[in-house]
Design an enzyme around this catalytic site. Sequence first.
Site, PDB file in Angstrom:
ATOM      1  N   LYS A   1      -4.103 -24.405 -40.792  1.00  0.00           N
ATOM      2  CA  LYS A   1      -2.878 -23.666 -41.538  1.00  0.00           C
ATOM      3  C   LYS A   1      -1.742 -25.308 -41.589  1.00  0.00           C
ATOM      4  O   LYS A   1      -1.556 -25.907 -40.931  1.00  0.00           O
ATOM      5  CB  LYS A   1      -2.201 -22.462 -41.548  1.00  0.00           C
ATOM      6  CG  LYS A   1      -3.837 -21.694 -41.155  1.00  0.00           C
ATOM      7  CD  LYS A   1      -3.026 -20.103 -40.580  1.00  0.00           C
ATOM      8  CE  LYS A   1      -3.924 -19.208 -40.384  1.00  0.00           C
ATOM      9  NZ  LYS A   1      -4.069 -18.848 -42.574  1.00  0.00           N
TER      10      LYS A   1
ATOM     11  N   LYS B   1      -9.718  -6.084 -36.544  1.00  0.00           N
ATOM     12  CA  LYS B   1      -9.672  -7.751 -35.841  1.00  0.00           C
ATOM     13  C   LYS B   1      -8.600  -8.346 -35.349  1.00  0.00           C
ATOM     14  O   LYS B   1      -7.535  -7.940 -35.032  1.00  0.00           O
ATOM     15  CB  LYS B   1      -9.183  -8.310 -37.806  1.00  0.00           C
ATOM     16  CG  LYS B   1      -9.438  -9.938 -37.192  1.00  0.00           C
ATOM     17  CD  LYS B   1      -9.272 -10.354 -38.559  1.00  0.00           C
ATOM     18  CE  LYS B   1      -8.210 -11.654 -38.487  1.00  0.00           C
ATOM     19  NZ  LYS B   1      -8.165 -12.411 -39.621  1.00  0.00           N
TER      20      LYS B   1
ATOM     21  N   ARG C   1     -13.663 -13.034 -40.538  1.00  0.00           N
ATOM     22  CA  ARG C   1     -14.814 -11.953 -40.886  1.00  0.00           C
ATOM     23  C   ARG C   1     -15.930 -12.790 -39.415  1.00  0.00           C
ATOM     24  O   ARG C   1     -17.308 -12.059 -39.558  1.00  0.00           O
ATOM     25  CB  ARG C   1     -15.609 -12.605 -42.180  1.00  0.00           C
ATOM     26  CG  ARG C   1     -15.302 -14.051 -42.336  1.00  0.00           C
ATOM     27  CD  ARG C   1     -14.997 -14.314 -44.047  1.00  0.00           C
ATOM     28  NE  ARG C   1     -13.699 -14.519 -44.151  1.00  0.00           N
ATOM     29  CZ  ARG C   1     -13.371 -14.422 -45.593  1.00  0.00           C
ATOM     30  NH1 ARG C   1     -15.104 -15.057 -46.121  1.00  0.00           N
ATOM     31  NH2 ARG C   1     -12.101 -14.370 -46.186  1.00  0.00           N
TER      32      ARG C   1
END
Length: 459
Positions: free
Chosen positions: A238, A226, A312
């Site tokens: 965030k 990743k 993901r």
Amino acid sequence: MSALIERQPGGRHSIAIETTDAAHYAATRRRLSAPQRRWLSDSGFEAAAGTFALLSDPAGKLVRVLVGIDPADPLTALAALPCALPEASYHLATEGVLSNPALAALGWALGAYQFGRYRQPKRAPARLAVTTAELQQLAPLVQATAQVRDLVNTPTEDMGPAQLAESVKQLGKTHKAKVREWVGDELLKANFPTIHAVGRASHRAPRLVELSWGKASDPKLVVVGKGVCFDTGGLDLKSSDGMRWMKKDMGGAAHAIALAGLIMQANLPLRLTLLIPAVENAVAGNAMRPGEVITTRAGLTVEIDNTDAEGRLVLCDALAYGAEQQPELIIDFATLTGAARVALGPDLPALFANDAAIAAAVLAAGRTVNDPLWQLPLWRPYRRMLDSYLADFANAGSSRHAGAITAALYLERFVPDTIPWLHLDTYAWNDADRPGRPRGGEAMGLRAVFAFLQNRYMR
């Protein structure tokens, strides 16, 4: 590698280091001269783990260092010494209580690491002289760990998608491997839609970098990392605290790149494919929105429940592409979930696997090389937590339960059951300085996986 040097016959030009502990300290003292014993008593040295004492000869010259250790933890036994001892060369004395001198030497070298890109180190580390065989064994591991640390420590301005891709290209040049990449809208033309969706809002184009190496007749291995070079969270922004250290969100890519380097340097009989999806998860008018549905490379549709569950997404297209090559094994590294840190803390990477025997072999290798992992289950009933009312599934869900497991279950959908697969959810970071583990980027699980591959494929 300046922290480790080749040992001269008889220990010439270096100072002896003798290890001891509370159980053997009395015997250690009996081997010393009376002035040295007095000095130890006056200084209060009691052989506690992590302490050391400098011993001189009658002329006042430093001739020996006495080090208190925990014999059960050889990796950290000498790790605090390189920047604590006077700048000189040292060697391990034949006397001592170390059960694994090579592992202790590795700890010394890991403890000598200093990130010097933006400021000069305060001092050079002391050097430990080791045998030629130990140096040949340890040098690649030390270099690979330093590479992970350097990549993760570098701020995003100097380690964006293009720079991360350049590190793969340099690796390819070193080992005469083939490297290609898909950049920007080329990702859409080549059917990597989720990588593009995550990275399209950044002023720096997303990309997928592929390195290929090895003989066609050798077993096929795919390694994926990743490479989210910075993660704002996207439109699901965030907090400032959560965003502060997100330069490290490419830690999985750093591990994958370093592992590929170890494999090629060791010339393991493998046909290697390294895949690095490199993106920056940014905020702009064209940013991926919550509620969108993306058709992935595998043809599965994914509803974007949370733009901060982006790792993901970049991995799933890469995993699907890797699976198309029908490898014998797929391994991915990712700084994927905070849930793994809540479950296991910062030191233990979570290991997921769809093959019990391979998982057991990796865990055993980790114990052998003192690079521990902890297996978590692919508990398939939890797939319901990623249910979507309009797509095949979502990239996240409303429940905060089992976050590391549900992330792994998401990735598992892109790996056929017939292909063994390992997923490492790693922190890639040290929050504070400790012996052998300086604050900042860290390799976690790298040595374990490499040792597993050596055991499995070394001729």
